[in-house]
Design a protein around this motif. Structure first.
Motif, mmCIF file in Angstrom:
data_model
loop_
_atom_site.group_PDB
_atom_site.id
_atom_site.type_symbol
_atom_site.label_atom_id
_atom_site.label_comp_id
_atom_site.label_asym_id
_atom_site.label_seq_id
_atom_site.Cartn_x
_atom_site.Cartn_y
_atom_site.Cartn_z
ATOM 1 N N UNK A 128 0.831 -1.206 0.000
ATOM 2 C CA UNK A 128 0.000 0.000 0.000
ATOM 3 C C UNK A 128 0.860 1.250 0.000
ATOM 4 N N UNK A 129 0.286 2.357 -0.471
ATOM 5 C CA UNK A 129 0.938 3.663 -0.442
ATOM 6 C C UNK A 129 0.297 4.587 0.578
ATOM 7 N N UNK A 130 -0.766 4.129 1.220
ATOM 8 C CA UNK A 130 -1.494 4.941 2.189
ATOM 9 C C UNK A 130 -0.936 4.704 3.587
ATOM 10 N N UNK A 131 -0.589 5.784 4.300
ATOM 11 C CA UNK A 131 0.047 5.649 5.608
ATOM 12 C C UNK A 131 -0.862 4.960 6.611
ATOM 13 N N UNK A 132 -2.144 5.340 6.642
ATOM 14 C CA UNK A 132 -3.063 4.711 7.588
ATOM 15 C C UNK A 132 -3.201 3.221 7.300
ATOM 16 N N UNK A 133 -3.346 2.887 6.023
ATOM 17 C CA UNK A 133 -3.444 1.474 5.658
ATOM 18 C C UNK A 133 -2.152 0.727 5.996
ATOM 19 N N UNK A 134 -1.030 1.413 5.834
ATOM 20 C CA UNK A 134 0.253 0.776 6.134
ATOM 21 C C UNK A 134 0.373 0.477 7.619
ATOM 22 N N UNK A 135 -0.102 1.381 8.458
ATOM 23 C CA UNK A 135 -0.077 1.149 9.904
ATOM 24 C C UNK A 135 -0.961 -0.042 10.285
ATOM 25 N N UNK A 136 -2.155 -0.076 9.707
ATOM 26 C CA UNK A 136 -3.086 -1.171 10.012
ATOM 27 C C UNK A 136 -2.543 -2.504 9.497
ATOM 28 N N UNK A 137 -2.039 -2.500 8.267
ATOM 29 C CA UNK A 137 -1.488 -3.723 7.687
ATOM 30 C C UNK A 137 -0.272 -4.217 8.478
ATOM 31 N N UNK A 138 0.576 -3.272 8.904
ATOM 32 C CA UNK A 138 1.767 -3.661 9.661
ATOM 33 C C UNK A 138 1.383 -4.376 10.943
ATOM 34 N N UNK A 139 0.412 -3.806 11.673
ATOM 35 C CA UNK A 139 -0.041 -4.443 12.899
ATOM 36 C C UNK A 139 -0.637 -5.813 12.635
ATOM 37 N N UNK A 140 -1.467 -5.918 11.603
ATOM 38 C CA UNK A 140 -2.093 -7.193 11.264
ATOM 39 C C UNK A 140 -1.086 -8.245 10.841
ATOM 40 N N UNK A 141 -0.128 -7.836 10.000
ATOM 41 C CA UNK A 141 0.897 -8.779 9.536
ATOM 42 C C UNK A 141 1.762 -9.233 10.699
ATOM 43 N N UNK A 142 2.121 -8.291 11.592
ATOM 44 C CA UNK A 142 2.919 -8.654 12.757
ATOM 45 C C UNK A 142 2.200 -9.659 13.639
ATOM 46 N N UNK A 143 0.899 -9.435 13.872
ATOM 47 C CA UNK A 143 0.116 -10.361 14.697
ATOM 48 C C UNK A 143 0.058 -11.747 14.065
ATOM 49 N N UNK A 144 -0.175 -11.795 12.757
ATOM 50 C CA UNK A 144 -0.220 -13.088 12.054
ATOM 51 C C UNK A 144 1.128 -13.793 12.123
ATOM 52 N N UNK A 145 2.209 -13.033 11.959
ATOM 53 C CA UNK A 145 3.550 -13.630 12.045
ATOM 54 C C UNK A 145 3.796 -14.242 13.418
ATOM 55 N N UNK A 146 3.317 -13.541 14.465
ATOM 56 C CA UNK A 146 3.501 -14.064 15.815
ATOM 57 C C UNK A 146 2.792 -15.393 16.015
ATOM 58 N N UNK A 147 1.545 -15.474 15.570
ATOM 59 C CA UNK A 147 0.767 -16.704 15.740
ATOM 60 C C UNK A 147 1.347 -17.834 14.883
ATOM 61 N N UNK A 148 1.637 -17.535 13.622
ATOM 62 C CA UNK A 148 2.210 -18.564 12.745
ATOM 63 C C UNK A 148 3.574 -19.023 13.241
ATOM 64 N N UNK A 149 4.361 -18.083 13.767
ATOM 65 C CA UNK A 149 5.674 -18.438 14.293
ATOM 66 C C UNK A 149 5.575 -19.388 15.468
ATOM 67 N N UNK A 150 4.586 -19.150 16.341
ATOM 68 C CA UNK A 150 4.401 -20.045 17.478
ATOM 69 C C UNK A 150 3.982 -21.442 17.009
ATOM 70 N N UNK A 151 3.068 -21.495 16.045
ATOM 71 C CA UNK A 151 2.626 -22.793 15.535
ATOM 72 C C UNK A 151 3.779 -23.550 14.890
#
Length: 403
Positions: free
Chosen positions: A255-278
């Motif tokens: 994305x090129x939108x800052x707000x979307x980038x913030x939301x996506x970053x948080x979401x991707x980080x959360x998914x990485x944490x869960x997948x990493x634990x699994x």
């Protein structure tokens, strides 16, 4: 037996007395499933790190996070020498101040124009970190300041440090400390979003509007330092860097939108944490290491397959642009020599490759495409423009040179 298994309550196998005591105590204090608590902590840390990490990526200061996560150890050591108490809040203050000091020293060296910023980081980071290691090994050898755990961390042990209020266990302490950290980061970004945005993309405009770019910069660096200090005890500096940079650069490709980038970053980080634990559970490996690897693999997948900025998409666009440019050039070439004395030698199917410095295979491909689109026709070995091709050539010329 791995730390993951110890945290899950398995007490068999070749374990030292400390590990056996850990498991027994764990069963006595645990209220929530350790697996759930570990994943909650990982998700909170990932989101808390990703939010300020977005601005680090946009400011091209990604390596600064790596520097800060290591140099804060010196702040912790110095604060410990003042208090001689590992639970003192002054350790957090000392670490945060050392993070800001790291930024200041790096920028001071960079402003001399004798060193680039990356070179300045390469000087400041090893110097301060090495001083911390020397002080620990020389003067605090008997104190539990384990540099390995600081660097690598181990999420499996985080749920064992409980938050007890009024004699009641209300969960892992890391959930509350990192949750507070997340609220601080979220609140700061929401309140100062316009100022951070202006100072990040156009510092001159920010100064004209009355915002202090320097104040925003050091405020952001303080936020990064606090985030690092609050997160590294549970997950280690390596995972802090992975969460602070990995999700933002992944979102940047989407994305090129800052707000979307913030939301996506948080979401991707959360998914990485869960997948990493699994993944850590599946392969019985370090949880922090597994999460860092998953973060890298997710970035790699997005880097390759992202629709707009992915590697495959970029290669396809370049191929398309190359073909479109070649079609335009051939139309120009034919239009320029149309009805001239040189047309026979310039517009021949066999002579075009030599004039345009193309291979015969590529030339044949472009001619077939233009013929299929109705822009040219072949006549006696010559390539001639149709009315549509002539109009397209004139239109392309006007579009390119009328501005």
């Amino acid at each position: 037996m791995s730390c993951l298994h110890r945290a899950e309550g398995y007490c068999t196998g070749s374990m030292c007395e400390e590990e056996i005591e850990f498991c027994i105590n764990w069963k006595e204090v645990s209220r929530m499933s350790p697996q759930i608590e570990i994943q909650i902590i990982a998700v909170i840390v990932a989101v808390a790190c990703a939010l300020p990490g977005v601005f680090l990526v946009l400011r091209k200061m990604s390596m600064m996070s790596d520097s800060i996560t290591h140099t804060i150890l010196l702040g912790i050591v110095l604060a410990f020498f003042v208090t001689y108490d590992l639970s003192s809040p002054l350790l957090i203050v000392g670490a945060a101040l050392m993070g800001v000091m790291t930024v200041w020293l790096t920028e001071m060296l960079s402003r001399t124009r004798l060193l680039a910023e990356d070179a300045a980081i390469g000087v400041v980071f090893p110097l301060l970190f090495s001083i911390a290691i020397i002080l620990i090994t020389r003067y605090a050898g008997s104190v539990h300041l384990d540099t390995d755990s600081v660097l690598l961390g181990e999420l499996a042990f985080a749920p064992f440090d409980r938050m007890v209020v009024g004699g009641k266990d209300i969960g892992a302490k890391a959930i509350y400390t990192t949750g507070t950290l997340l609220l601080i980061n979220l609140s700061a970004i929401i309140i100062f979003f316009k100022e951070l945005k202006a100072a990040t993309f156009d510092p001159m405009l920010a100064a004209v509007l009355g915002f202090s770019p320097a104040l925003m910069h050091y405020g952001l660096m303080t936020l990064v330092s606090l985030t690092t200090v609050g997160a590294f005890q549970a997950v280690g500096s390596v995972l802090v860097v992975a969460f602070m940079i990995g999700p933002p650069v992944t979102a940047y490709l989407l994305t090129d939108d800052l707000k979307h980038m913030l939301i996506l970053s948080g979401g991707i980080g959360a998914i990485n944490g869960v997948l990493g634990y699994q993944a850590a559970t599946l392969f019985d490996v370090s949880i922090a290491g597994s999460m860092a690897v998953v973060t890298g693999l997710v970035f790699l997948a997005v880097f390759i397959f992202a629709p707009r900025r992915g590697l495959i998409g970029s290669l396809l666009r370049r191929r398309t642009q190359k073909i479109e440019f070649a079609k335009t050039m051939l139309l120009f070439h034919l239009f320029n020599h149309e009805s001239s004395a040189e047309e026979d030698s310039k517009a021949g199917v066999d002579t075009i490759p030599a004039h345009l410095h193309w291979t015969e295979e590529f030339t044949s491909k472009i001619i077939k495409l233009l013929e299929h689109e109705g822009y040219i026709k072949l006549s006696g070995g010559l390539t001639k423009l149709t009315d549509e091709g002539r109009s397209a050539s004139i239109h392309n010329y006007n579009s390119l040179f009328s501005k």
